[in-house]
Design an enzyme around this catalytic site. Structure first.
Site, PDB file in Angstrom:
ATOM      1  N   LYS A   1      61.393  39.317  10.517  1.00 28.39           N
ATOM      2  CA  LYS A   1      60.665  40.272  11.228  1.00 28.39           C
ATOM      3  C   LYS A   1      60.818  41.616  10.866  1.00 28.39           C
ATOM      4  O   LYS A   1      61.830  42.009  10.054  1.00 28.39           O
ATOM      5  CB  LYS A   1      61.288  40.098  12.857  1.00 28.39           C
ATOM      6  CG  LYS A   1      60.344  40.660  13.678  1.00 28.39           C
ATOM      7  CD  LYS A   1      59.271  39.735  14.023  1.00 28.39           C
ATOM      8  CE  LYS A   1      58.472  40.186  15.264  1.00 28.39           C
ATOM      9  NZ  LYS A   1      57.584  38.910  15.807  1.00 28.39           N
TER      10      LYS A   1
HETATM   11  P1  NAD Z   1      49.908  43.883  22.612  1.00 27.55           P
HETATM   12  O1  NAD Z   1      49.952  45.197  22.107  1.00 27.55           O
HETATM   13  O2  NAD Z   1      48.334  43.456  22.120  1.00 27.55           O
HETATM   14  O3  NAD Z   1      49.747  43.965  24.168  1.00 27.55           O
HETATM   15  C1  NAD Z   1      50.806  44.233  24.987  1.00 27.55           C
HETATM   16  C2  NAD Z   1      50.125  44.570  26.371  1.00 27.55           C
HETATM   17  O4  NAD Z   1      51.632  44.742  27.185  1.00 27.55           O
HETATM   18  C3  NAD Z   1      49.475  45.914  26.711  1.00 27.55           C
HETATM   19  O5  NAD Z   1      48.672  45.570  27.569  1.00 27.55           O
HETATM   20  C4  NAD Z   1      50.494  46.899  27.156  1.00 27.55           C
HETATM   21  O6  NAD Z   1      49.703  47.693  28.325  1.00 27.55           O
HETATM   22  C5  NAD Z   1      51.342  45.783  27.869  1.00 27.55           C
HETATM   23  N1  NAD Z   1      52.492  46.316  28.538  1.00 27.55           N
HETATM   24  C6  NAD Z   1      53.507  47.193  27.507  1.00 27.55           C
HETATM   25  N2  NAD Z   1      54.670  47.235  28.073  1.00 27.55           N
HETATM   26  C7  NAD Z   1      54.387  46.872  29.512  1.00 27.55           C
HETATM   27  C8  NAD Z   1      55.268  46.730  30.774  1.00 27.55           C
HETATM   28  N3  NAD Z   1      56.378  47.453  30.714  1.00 27.55           N
HETATM   29  N4  NAD Z   1      54.670  45.828  31.868  1.00 27.55           N
HETATM   30  C9  NAD Z   1      53.507  45.433  31.923  1.00 27.55           C
HETATM   31  N5  NAD Z   1      52.688  45.514  30.777  1.00 27.55           N
HETATM   32  C10 NAD Z   1      53.284  46.234  29.631  1.00 27.55           C
HETATM   33  O7  NAD Z   1      50.650  42.885  22.279  1.00 27.55           O
HETATM   34  P2  NAD Z   1      50.662  41.337  22.148  1.00 27.55           P
HETATM   35  O8  NAD Z   1      50.494  41.205  20.638  1.00 27.55           O
HETATM   36  O9  NAD Z   1      49.815  40.923  22.923  1.00 27.55           O
HETATM   37  O10 NAD Z   1      52.096  40.764  22.148  1.00 27.55           O
HETATM   38  C11 NAD Z   1      52.855  40.787  23.594  1.00 27.55           C
HETATM   39  C12 NAD Z   1      54.153  39.884  23.372  1.00 27.55           C
HETATM   40  O11 NAD Z   1      53.672  38.804  22.731  1.00 27.55           O
HETATM   41  C13 NAD Z   1      55.084  40.532  22.458  1.00 27.55           C
HETATM   42  O12 NAD Z   1      56.385  40.358  22.981  1.00 27.55           O
HETATM   43  C14 NAD Z   1      54.909  40.045  21.122  1.00 27.55           C
HETATM   44  O13 NAD Z   1      56.081  40.209  20.179  1.00 27.55           O
HETATM   45  C15 NAD Z   1      54.616  38.489  21.628  1.00 27.55           C
HETATM   46  N6  NAD Z   1      53.721  37.695  20.561  1.00 27.55           N
HETATM   47  C16 NAD Z   1      52.637  38.232  20.127  1.00 27.55           C
HETATM   48  C17 NAD Z   1      51.939  37.164  19.385  1.00 27.55           C
HETATM   49  C18 NAD Z   1      50.758  37.561  18.692  1.00 27.55           C
HETATM   50  O14 NAD Z   1      50.169  36.789  18.042  1.00 27.55           O
HETATM   51  N7  NAD Z   1      50.026  38.791  19.036  1.00 27.55           N
HETATM   52  C19 NAD Z   1      52.398  35.980  18.813  1.00 27.55           C
HETATM   53  C20 NAD Z   1      53.743  35.737  19.272  1.00 27.55           C
HETATM   54  C21 NAD Z   1      54.287  36.371  20.249  1.00 27.55           C
END
Ligand code: NAD
Length: 418
Positions: free
Chosen positions: A108
């Site tokens: 990571k």
């Molecule tokens: P992103 O940046 O696209 O979206 C994050 C969302 O969370 C946004 O809508 C933001 O406004 C919201 N947010 C941030 N802080 C917040 C809070 N305190 N309360 C409520 N909402 C809040 O991110 P993503 O790619 O959707 O990833 C989200 C999570 O999923 C992360 O933990 C990431 O590590 C995990 N993840 C993502 C992927 C991927 O393929 N994108 C894969 C596995 C895990």
């Protein structure tokens, strides 16, 4: 959201590892090996920003384990990205790739920055500088970054371009690229789709009918949006969605596409302006009345102070480590089923793996092939999890770690300690 973690994030992952290792009666040598990251890099990134200031950022890459193949894991741009967080997420990637049986290890990375405060040119320069510092340590058969919070296909494109200056055209060095640079069809929706397959698979086992099931989704980014969309398509009612600005609660159900539009146009779902919906505080979402709760924002969202308020029967973890160990105990006591992060959100890395395979073979798969292959990976892994849960009479999170640790330890044992 408060990142309420009593011990360090890496310690938390190691506790989960230890529980599985105890049940597997893993020897001391393997315990030490699998809790010791392979390599940790911290770099300083001086940047002349467009506003004329010189700022120095910190960048990290932790490579946790490569027993089962090249290391794989995203790069996040976030103000809270630090070595402990990145180290924990790298370890989770080792176990995540193992639980869905991809031939990868775990890594990571991150840059401690707020991407919203940087211009496009700043972000490009920062990414290229990071790639210059990392190019000797990542590689198609060594360590393959991908997108994570705060990074996207454009950042992956710059990373690939900069790396290729040193090593020749290398699309396989990063995943999450746009289609025109060797990205995979179906990658953008993969994490949400994989989570949907997991929920669809477990629903009948816990007597949950998806038709009309009420869903609350924390975070409306890539994971939250796609998960909500696939669940809505399957007949679920999305009753609440939150983002960084607040929660929108609509017991009659929300229109996902309208939410996406308003989030894009106005910056947050709370600006939908529908009189049937209520705007609540950001953290209120967790305790709302629903059947399925999907944390899809940051780590530590479900903690000891809010776990007792949860009304959902099923939690499907879209985010990484959204549930603290104390909360896990409370949820288990209350009989709430948890589809753990290392399984439930593994759809993203699975399709990243398909992207890498296509890059190595210089071919392009049709979207249906990607989706079918993803479904098979998620369903096979579910069977493995269930078998381990039964064998060891334990919950699904522990079962996921048992499946993963067994695979990683076996590969490490066969390769030998050298
Ligand atoms: P992103 O940046 O696209 O979206 C994050 C969302 O969370 C946004 O809508 C933001 O406004 C919201 N947010 C941030 N802080 C917040 C809070 N305190 N309360 C409520 N909402 C809040 O991110 P993503 O790619 O959707 O990833 C989200 C999570 O999923 C992360 O933990 C990431 O590590 C995990 N993840 C993502 C992927 C991927 O393929 N994108 C894969 C596995 C895990």
């Amino acid at each position: 959201m408060s990142e309420q973690q009593p011990v360090s994030a890496f310690e938390t992952v190691n506790q989960l590892f230890a529980r599985a290792a105890d049940l597997l009666e893993l020897d001391e040598e393997k315990r030490i090996e699998l809790t010791t990251p392979y390599r940790e890099l911290m770099v300083r990134l001086p940047l002349l920003t467009e506003d004329g200031k010189v700022r120095v950022f910190r960048g990290y890459r932790v490579q946790h384990d490569n027993s089962r193949g090249p290391m794989k894991g995203g790069i996040r741009y976030h103000p809270d990205a630090d070595l402990d967080e990145v180290r924990a997420l790298a370890a989770l990637m080792t176990f995540k790739t193992a639980v869905v049986n991809l031939p990868y290890g775990g890594a990571k990375g991150g840059i401690q920055c707020d991407p919203r405060e940087l211009t496009r040119l700043d972000l490009e320069r920062l990414t290229r500088r990071f790639a210059q510092r990392m190019e000797g340590f990542i590689g198609v058969r060594e360590d393959i970054p991908g997108p994570d919070m705060g990074t996207n296909y454009q950042i992956m494109s710059w990373l690939m371009d900069e790396y290729s200056k040193f090593h020749g055209y290398s699309p396989g060095v990063v995943t999450g690229k746009p289609l025109s640079l060797g990205g995979s069809k179906g990658r953008i929706s993969a994490t949400g789709r994989g989570l949907f397959f997991a929920v669809e698979r477990i629903a009948p086992d816990i007597g949950l009918d998806l038709k009309g099931a009420r869903v609350a989704v924390q975070g409306f980014g890539n994971v939250g949006y796609w998960a909500a969309r696939f669940l809505a398509d399957a007949g679920c009612r999305i009753v609440a969605v939150s983002d960084i600005e607040g929660t929108l609660y609509c017991p009659d159900g929300l229109d996902i596409e309208a939410m996406r539009q308003v989030a894009e146009d106005k910056g947050s779902v709370i600006h939908l302006g529908d009189s049937n919906c209520q705007v609540l505080d950001r953290d209120d979402l967790i305790g709302l009345d629903c059947d399925i709760l999907i944390p899809a924002a940051l780590g530590g969202a479900i903690h000891k102070d809010n776990a007792a308020d949860i009304k959902a029967r099923l939690i499907a973890e879209g985010a990484n480590h959204p549930t603290t160990p104390e909360a896990d105990v409370i949820l288990a006591e209350r009989g709430i089923t948890v589809l753990p992060d290392i399984y439930a959100n593994a759809g993203g890395v699975t399709v990243s793996y398909f992207e890498w395979v296509q890059n190595l073979q210089q071919v392009s798969w049709e979207e249906q092939r990607v989706d079918d292959a993803l479904r098979k990976v998620m369903l096979d892994a579910y069977d493995d999890l269930n078998a381990a849960a039964e064998e060891f009479d334990t919950d699904l999170r522990t079962a996921a770690f048992i499946v993963a640790v067994r695979r990683v330890a076996e590969a490490a044992r066969l390769r030998g300690l050298h």
